[in-house]
Enzyme design. Structure first.
Site, PDB file in Angstrom:
ATOM      1  N   CYS B   1      89.878  18.479 -10.397  1.00  0.00           N
ATOM      2  CA  CYS B   1      89.731  17.995 -11.767  1.00  0.00           C
ATOM      3  C   CYS B   1      88.335  17.424 -11.961  1.00  0.00           C
ATOM      4  O   CYS B   1      87.724  16.944 -11.024  1.00  0.00           O
ATOM      5  CB  CYS B   1      90.746  16.892 -12.049  1.00  0.00           C
ATOM      6  SG  CYS B   1      92.439  17.402 -11.879  1.00  0.00           S
ATOM      7  N   THR B   2      87.902  17.456 -13.185  1.00  0.00           N
ATOM      8  CA  THR B   2      86.672  16.764 -13.561  1.00  0.00           C
ATOM      9  C   THR B   2      86.938  16.059 -14.883  1.00  0.00           C
ATOM     10  O   THR B   2      87.370  16.695 -15.839  1.00  0.00           O
ATOM     11  CB  THR B   2      85.500  17.748 -13.727  1.00  0.00           C
ATOM     12  OG1 THR B   2      85.332  18.499 -12.520  1.00  0.00           O
ATOM     13  CG2 THR B   2      84.207  17.004 -14.042  1.00  0.00           C
ATOM     14  N   ARG B 192      81.512  19.451  -7.209  1.00  0.00           N
ATOM     15  CA  ARG B 192      81.426  19.670  -8.658  1.00  0.00           C
ATOM     16  C   ARG B 192      80.688  18.519  -9.340  1.00  0.00           C
ATOM     17  O   ARG B 192      80.236  18.631 -10.454  1.00  0.00           O
ATOM     18  CB  ARG B 192      82.840  19.805  -9.252  1.00  0.00           C
ATOM     19  CG  ARG B 192      83.503  21.137  -8.934  1.00  0.00           C
ATOM     20  CD  ARG B 192      84.996  21.089  -9.092  1.00  0.00           C
ATOM     21  NE  ARG B 192      85.622  20.384  -7.986  1.00  0.00           N
ATOM     22  CZ  ARG B 192      86.413  19.328  -8.112  1.00  0.00           C
ATOM     23  NH1 ARG B 192      86.707  18.857  -9.303  1.00  0.00           N
ATOM     24  NH2 ARG B 192      86.935  18.737  -7.048  1.00  0.00           N
TER      25      ARG B 192
END
Lengths: 119, 254
Positions: B1-2, B192
């Site tokens: 997730c971001t 990320r």
């Protein structure tokens, strides 16, 4: 076929709005004035097949690392496992289980799988 | 997730997230996809939670899941949840305690749902999510409506290990969380954070719109094979938009 890190893709521009629309995703009213067991009934009935599909994958994955231990535990000791949860949450899960025709233990497993996945 | 919470120079708060789920949960070698991720996409729904015929909050959910992983209470606060992996206090102990009858910790999904139903301010939501005992470690990312109302709470089972607040006056105009503690380097093969941070800095606070946040979240590898959906939220305007995402090849598996 992707390059190894460090990642160097150029920051994307102009992707919004995408061709997909927010309305592509169904919106359901969850009426909190209804008894908990009825709040999710329509959604659960509409999505029963997809839920069964997902839960079958979750069960296989859980079995692959626990050798059936966790599924057995959920099947045998479900009332004990549910006893510490908020009453409304249990009733909501019961309503979903009934509407989708999925065993309650599997709905419970699905609802706590996020935590299982992390560990 | 971001997850990202960003503040514009005029004090507007935007909150956006990529929901990634299904890591190591069955790789489909024929289609180069994650099995669980593919099964989740058809289950995405938006829940409009009402009382007295009025919307109390909105949440992006998976059908059958009663907790909240992405949600917004108009004019009050927004919340996203990112997984946190921790060898020490991994959640296994919390789950075992639960099974053995020690019910002091909260399952994250039931807690977030309770917060949306019963809490009405950013400050109280932050306080509750900071202090409750949990079953497992997690990141809570919360946003509000006023300048400075945005934070990443890095939670262990017992307590909040770190709080990273928006502080635009001192240069922190966005907070960003993937799945790693901010004081540690992310895993080399799953970084990320660096590309997302680079894209945020290229964008700049003055251009921090939901559209541009969507661009950041759809730059690979922030967008990857685990990405199920992208959500965009503005609490003040009551906006919650969600788009199902696919990552076309070439695309990183996570």
């Amino acid at each position: 076929d992707f390059p190894p890190p460090p990642y160097s893709e150029t920051c994307r521009q102009g992707l919004y709005p995408p061709k997909e629309k927010p309305t592509d995703i169904a919106t359901y009213e969850v009426n909190l004035d209804l008894p908990p067991a009825k709040r999710w009934a329509q959604l659960a009935a509409d999505k029963a097949a997809e839920m069964k599909d997902l839960i079958s994958v979750i069960k296989k994955l859980v079995n692959s690392f626990s050798g059936g231990l966790i599924i057995d535990l959920v099947d045998k000791d479900l009332p004990k496992l549910l006893s510490g949860l908020p009453a409304d949450s249990v009733a909501e899960m019961q309503g979903i289980a009934q509407a989708a025709n999925i065993p309650l233990g599997e709905i419970f497993l699905y609802n706590v799988f996020y935590e299982f996945n992390a560990f | 997730c971001t997850s990202i919470v960003a503040e514009t120079p005029s004090g507007e708060i935007h909150h956006a997230r990529d929901m990634d789920f299904g890591l190591l949960m069955g790789w489909d070698t024929q289609n180069d996809t994650w099995l669980l991720t593919e099964k989740l996409r058809p289950l995405i729904v938006t829940g409009d939670f009402t009382r007295n015929n009025q919307t109390i909050f909105k949440a992006v959910s998976f059908a059958g899941y009663i907790g909240v992983l992405t949600g917004m209470k108009p004019q009050k606060f927004s919340l996203t949840v990112n997984e946190r992996y921790s060898v020490k206090g991994s959640g296994l102990s919390g789950i075992l305690k639960w099974i053995l009858g020690q019910r002091t910790g909260s399952w994250m999904g039931f807690l977030t749902r309770d917060v949306f139903e019963n809490v009405d301010t950013y400050a109280e939501a932050k306080a509750v999510l900071s202090s409750k005992l949990l079953i497992g470690p997690i990141y809570f990312i919360i946003g509000g409506v006023n300048s400075g109302e945005g934070a990443v709470l890095s939670r262990s089972i017992e307590k909040t290990i770190d709080t990273h607040d928006l502080d635009a006056k001192n240069g922190t105009w966005f907070v960003l969380e993937t799945n790693y503690d901010r004081w540690k380097a992310p895993l080399f093969i799953d970084d990320r954070r660096t590309p997302a941070t680079r894209c945020m800095n290229e964008m700049g606070a003055a251009n921090a719109t939901l559209a541009n946040l969507f661009n950041v979240l759809n730059t690979k590898p922030v967008l990857n094979k685990l990405t199920v959906y992208t959500s965009l939220m503005n609490v003040k305007a009551g906006i919650l938009e969600t788009y199902i995402r696919f990552c076309a090849d070439p695309c990183w598996p996570w």
